[in-house]
Design a protein around this motif. Structure first.
Motif, PDB file in Angstrom:
ATOM      1  N   MET A   1       0.844  -1.213   0.000  1.00  0.00           N
ATOM      2  CA  MET A   1       0.000   0.000   0.000  1.00  0.00           C
ATOM      3  C   MET A   1       0.873   1.254   0.000  1.00  0.00           C
ATOM      4  O   MET A   1       0.570   2.233  -0.677  1.00  0.00           O
ATOM      5  N   GLN A   2       1.962   1.227   0.761  1.00  0.00           N
ATOM      6  CA  GLN A   2       2.852   2.390   0.784  1.00  0.00           C
ATOM      7  C   GLN A   2       3.433   2.624  -0.624  1.00  0.00           C
ATOM      8  O   GLN A   2       3.464   3.760  -1.122  1.00  0.00           O
ATOM      9  N   GLY A   3       3.876   1.534  -1.250  1.00  0.00           N
ATOM     10  CA  GLY A   3       4.449   1.646  -2.590  1.00  0.00           C
ATOM     11  C   GLY A   3       3.426   2.172  -3.585  1.00  0.00           C
ATOM     12  O   GLY A   3       3.729   3.010  -4.439  1.00  0.00           O
ATOM     13  N   SER A   4       2.183   1.718  -3.447  1.00  0.00           N
ATOM     14  CA  SER A   4       1.182   2.140  -4.416  1.00  0.00           C
ATOM     15  C   SER A   4       0.784   3.609  -4.192  1.00  0.00           C
ATOM     16  O   SER A   4       0.572   4.359  -5.157  1.00  0.00           O
ATOM     17  N   LEU A   5       0.753   4.057  -2.942  1.00  0.00           N
ATOM     18  CA  LEU A   5       0.488   5.487  -2.683  1.00  0.00           C
ATOM     19  C   LEU A   5       1.597   6.355  -3.298  1.00  0.00           C
ATOM     20  O   LEU A   5       1.330   7.383  -3.914  1.00  0.00           O
ATOM     21  N   ALA A   6       2.843   5.910  -3.106  1.00  0.00           N
ATOM     22  CA  ALA A   6       3.971   6.684  -3.631  1.00  0.00           C
ATOM     23  C   ALA A   6       3.936   6.685  -5.166  1.00  0.00           C
ATOM     24  O   ALA A   6       4.146   7.725  -5.799  1.00  0.00           O
ATOM     25  N   ALA A   7       3.619   5.527  -5.757  1.00  0.00           N
ATOM     26  CA  ALA A   7       3.565   5.443  -7.229  1.00  0.00           C
ATOM     27  C   ALA A   7       2.490   6.382  -7.780  1.00  0.00           C
ATOM     28  O   ALA A   7       2.712   7.086  -8.763  1.00  0.00           O
TER      29      ALA A   7
ATOM     30  N   HIS B   1      12.747  -7.521  13.023  1.00  0.00           N
ATOM     31  CA  HIS B   1      11.299  -7.354  13.239  1.00  0.00           C
ATOM     32  C   HIS B   1      10.574  -7.790  11.968  1.00  0.00           C
ATOM     33  O   HIS B   1      11.002  -7.433  10.865  1.00  0.00           O
ATOM     34  N   GLN B   2       9.484  -8.537  12.134  1.00  0.00           N
ATOM     35  CA  GLN B   2       8.808  -9.076  10.936  1.00  0.00           C
ATOM     36  C   GLN B   2       8.334  -7.970   9.997  1.00  0.00           C
ATOM     37  O   GLN B   2       8.174  -8.202   8.804  1.00  0.00           O
ATOM     38  N   ASP B   3       8.086  -6.762  10.516  1.00  0.00           N
ATOM     39  CA  ASP B   3       7.542  -5.717   9.664  1.00  0.00           C
ATOM     40  C   ASP B   3       8.614  -4.954   8.873  1.00  0.00           C
ATOM     41  O   ASP B   3       8.310  -4.376   7.840  1.00  0.00           O
ATOM     42  N   ALA B   4       9.855  -4.930   9.386  1.00  0.00           N
ATOM     43  CA  ALA B   4      10.831  -4.007   8.805  1.00  0.00           C
ATOM     44  C   ALA B   4      11.227  -4.376   7.372  1.00  0.00           C
ATOM     45  O   ALA B   4      10.911  -3.658   6.431  1.00  0.00           O
ATOM     46  N   ILE B   5      11.878  -5.496   7.199  1.00  0.00           N
ATOM     47  CA  ILE B   5      12.401  -5.838   5.877  1.00  0.00           C
ATOM     48  C   ILE B   5      11.274  -6.045   4.868  1.00  0.00           C
ATOM     49  O   ILE B   5      11.340  -5.591   3.731  1.00  0.00           O
ATOM     50  N   ILE B   6      10.217  -6.710   5.324  1.00  0.00           N
ATOM     51  CA  ILE B   6       9.118  -7.019   4.393  1.00  0.00           C
ATOM     52  C   ILE B   6       8.450  -5.742   3.891  1.00  0.00           C
ATOM     53  O   ILE B   6       8.108  -5.615   2.721  1.00  0.00           O
ATOM     54  N   ARG B   7       8.259  -4.776   4.799  1.00  0.00           N
ATOM     55  CA  ARG B   7       7.644  -3.521   4.354  1.00  0.00           C
ATOM     56  C   ARG B   7       8.500  -2.850   3.289  1.00  0.00           C
ATOM     57  O   ARG B   7       7.987  -2.375   2.278  1.00  0.00           O
ATOM     58  N   THR B   8       9.811  -2.801   3.532  1.00  0.00           N
ATOM     59  CA  THR B   8      10.690  -2.141   2.564  1.00  0.00           C
ATOM     60  C   THR B   8      10.634  -2.853   1.228  1.00  0.00           C
ATOM     61  O   THR B   8      10.424  -2.228   0.175  1.00  0.00           O
ATOM     62  N   GLU B   9      10.804  -4.170   1.258  1.00  0.00           N
ATOM     63  CA  GLU B   9      10.840  -4.920  -0.005  1.00  0.00           C
ATOM     64  C   GLU B   9       9.544  -4.768  -0.782  1.00  0.00           C
ATOM     65  O   GLU B   9       9.563  -4.543  -1.992  1.00  0.00           O
ATOM     66  N   SER B  10       8.421  -4.879  -0.084  1.00  0.00           N
ATOM     67  CA  SER B  10       7.182  -4.862  -0.855  1.00  0.00           C
ATOM     68  C   SER B  10       6.858  -3.448  -1.332  1.00  0.00           C
ATOM     69  O   SER B  10       6.260  -3.285  -2.399  1.00  0.00           O
ATOM     70  N   ALA B  11       7.280  -2.421  -0.594  1.00  0.00           N
ATOM     71  CA  ALA B  11       7.052  -1.048  -1.078  1.00  0.00           C
ATOM     72  C   ALA B  11       7.875  -0.808  -2.349  1.00  0.00           C
ATOM     73  O   ALA B  11       7.353  -0.308  -3.358  1.00  0.00           O
ATOM     74  N   VAL B  12       9.132  -1.206  -2.314  1.00  0.00           N
ATOM     75  CA  VAL B  12      10.012  -0.977  -3.466  1.00  0.00           C
ATOM     76  C   VAL B  12       9.530  -1.804  -4.671  1.00  0.00           C
ATOM     77  O   VAL B  12       9.429  -1.300  -5.800  1.00  0.00           O
ATOM     78  N   ASP B  13       9.180  -3.075  -4.427  1.00  0.00           N
ATOM     79  CA  ASP B  13       8.685  -3.921  -5.528  1.00  0.00           C
ATOM     80  C   ASP B  13       7.428  -3.330  -6.155  1.00  0.00           C
ATOM     81  O   ASP B  13       7.247  -3.364  -7.379  1.00  0.00           O
ATOM     82  N   THR B  14       6.549  -2.813  -5.313  1.00  0.00           N
ATOM     83  CA  THR B  14       5.293  -2.264  -5.843  1.00  0.00           C
ATOM     84  C   THR B  14       5.565  -1.023  -6.693  1.00  0.00           C
ATOM     85  O   THR B  14       4.964  -0.843  -7.755  1.00  0.00           O
ATOM     86  N   LEU B  15       6.468  -0.170  -6.222  1.00  0.00           N
ATOM     87  CA  LEU B  15       6.820   1.011  -7.033  1.00  0.00           C
ATOM     88  C   LEU B  15       7.337   0.566  -8.397  1.00  0.00           C
ATOM     89  O   LEU B  15       6.915   1.083  -9.441  1.00  0.00           O
ATOM     90  N   LYS B  16       8.237  -0.418  -8.371  1.00  0.00           N
ATOM     91  CA  LYS B  16       8.816  -0.880  -9.644  1.00  0.00           C
ATOM     92  C   LYS B  16       7.750  -1.483 -10.539  1.00  0.00           C
ATOM     93  O   LYS B  16       7.718  -1.222 -11.736  1.00  0.00           O
ATOM     94  N   SER B  17       6.873  -2.292  -9.956  1.00  0.00           N
ATOM     95  CA  SER B  17       5.878  -2.941 -10.812  1.00  0.00           C
ATOM     96  C   SER B  17       4.859  -1.929 -11.329  1.00  0.00           C
ATOM     97  O   SER B  17       4.110  -2.213 -12.256  1.00  0.00           O
ATOM     98  N   ASN B  18       4.834  -0.741 -10.739  1.00  0.00           N
ATOM     99  CA  ASN B  18       3.995   0.328 -11.277  1.00  0.00           C
ATOM    100  C   ASN B  18       4.743   1.170 -12.305  1.00  0.00           C
ATOM    101  O   ASN B  18       4.310   2.259 -12.664  1.00  0.00           O
TER     102      ASN B  18
END
Ligand code: BGC
Ligand code: CA
Length: 345
Positions: free
Chosen positions: A153-159, A187-204
């Motif tokens: 969601m963060q990645g898609s908002l930024a895109a 922390h389970q949220d840290a790395i996953i949040r970063t990776e999925s935000a960056v991946d989402t930006l790229k896939s957009n």
């Protein structure tokens, strides 16, 4: 060690509907005592303080269903040993349900052993134990949210913003120069949040150039320091700041403010959580979007689960995954509205 004890006496506890009602004999009218012991990793954590505030409200609501509730909250101040001792202390104080936000999410065995010895169920929250530990005993539960969803969601908002505002790419090179402020390592949220935000930006279709990344442990002051260093190194090249939570996005803003950057000289900032301060910064257009971490929903799920467990009821109607996990959805908070999208108030 700090702590608070709130004792709320049931007002009348007339007809007990719902879960508490199921605890009683057919004609009997008595209250069900629910004494919850909470220990959380650090009282300086903004999101957790807000979540625990919501949990208190949910316990008060249970009074209307015939429960007599008490809550004892302990701050583990970042020390696993302290937290283990607190669990013993909470058990000795008569808590019949434990809600644990682990200091060390990879090492809950001592806490589990203490609880199991006295047959006291544990609801872990926000800091997810590893799957093998969750299998140690059948009375272990987890309430939290899906990290990947928040990053997407963060990645898609930024895109969305980058696509509709050509000024985000300040040097007009067709790429977005970005930095990341990360939560605690492990922390389970840290790395996953970063990776999925960056991946989402790229896939957009957004072309990215990573300039730097710093761990700031969810903390505003640490994020400000990291950001000061990054600005020192990259000056006005940074166009986008992705932060794993709102407090760190706010810390980044603090750094720019201190250095007197203004208007079009600023990058765009995205957080996660929708804390009171985070939402305020979005409304004031200082932050460009965040993702709502549903503290009310998580608190309500914890209270409902606690109530069911104390009655010895199988909480079958709750939305479990793998019988033990409850994940509440996140909601986008775009910069133009400053409100969580599609979430019932
Ligand atoms: C929140 C952070 C918080 C952390 C603590 C995360 O889910 O987004 O704000 O600091 O949990 O464990
Ligand atoms: Ca650029």
């Amino acid at each position: 060690m700090r702590g608070r004890r709130i004792r709320i006496l049931a007002a009348g506890a007339a007809l007990c509907a719902g879960v508490a009602g199921a605890c009683r004999g057919r004609q009997e009218e008595r209250t069900v005592e629910l004494h919850v012991g909470v220990t959380y990793y650090n009282q300086s954590d903004t999101f957790l303080n807000e979540l625990i505030g919501c949990f208190k409200d949910e316990l008060v609501k249970l009074e209307d269903s015939g429960f007599e509730t008490a809550l004892t909250v302990r701050d583990a101040a970042g020390a696993k040993r302290t937290q283990d001792d607190q669990v013993q202390e909470l058990i000795d104080a008569g808590c019949n349900i434990l809600c644990v936000n682990l200091v060390d999410r990879a090492d809950p065995s001592e806490i589990i052993d203490l609880a199991r010895e006295k047959d006291i169920p544990i609801i872990f929250f926000n800091r997810e134990p590893v799957a093998e530990d969750m299998m140690q005993w059948e009375k272990l539960y987890y309430v939290g949210a899906d990290a990947e969803q928040s990053g997407m969601m963060q990645g898609s908002l930024a895109a969305d913003l980058i696509r509709c505002d050509e000024h985000v790419d300040r040097n007009q090179d067709g790429k977005i120069q970005y930095v990341v402020l990360e939560g605690e390592a492990g922390h389970q949220d840290a790395i996953i949040r970063t990776e999925s935000a960056v991946d989402t930006l790229k896939s957009n279709g957004i072309v990215l150039e990573k300039l730097s990344c710093g761990i700031a442990n969810w903390n505003r002051a640490q994020a400000k320091n990291r950001m000061m260093q990054m600005i020192g190194q990259y000056r006005n090249q940074i166009e986008l700041v992705l932060a794993n939570n709102d407090d760190m996005a706010l810390g980044a803003l603090d750094a720019y403010e201190e250095l007197n950057y203004q208007g079009s000289a600023l990058p765009v900032f995205f957080g996660i959580d929708g804390t009171d301060e985070g939402l305020k910064a979005v409304r004031e257009h200082r932050m460009h979007g965040t993702v709502y971490n549903d503290k009310e929903g998580q608190a309500a799920a914890m209270a409902e689960l606690a109530a069911a467990l104390i009655c010895g009821k199988e909480p079958v109607e709750m939305p479990f995954e793998n019988e033990k996990y409850i994940y509440l959805p996140y909601y986008k908070v775009p910069g133009d509205s400053g409100l969580p999208e599609n979430r019932n108030p």
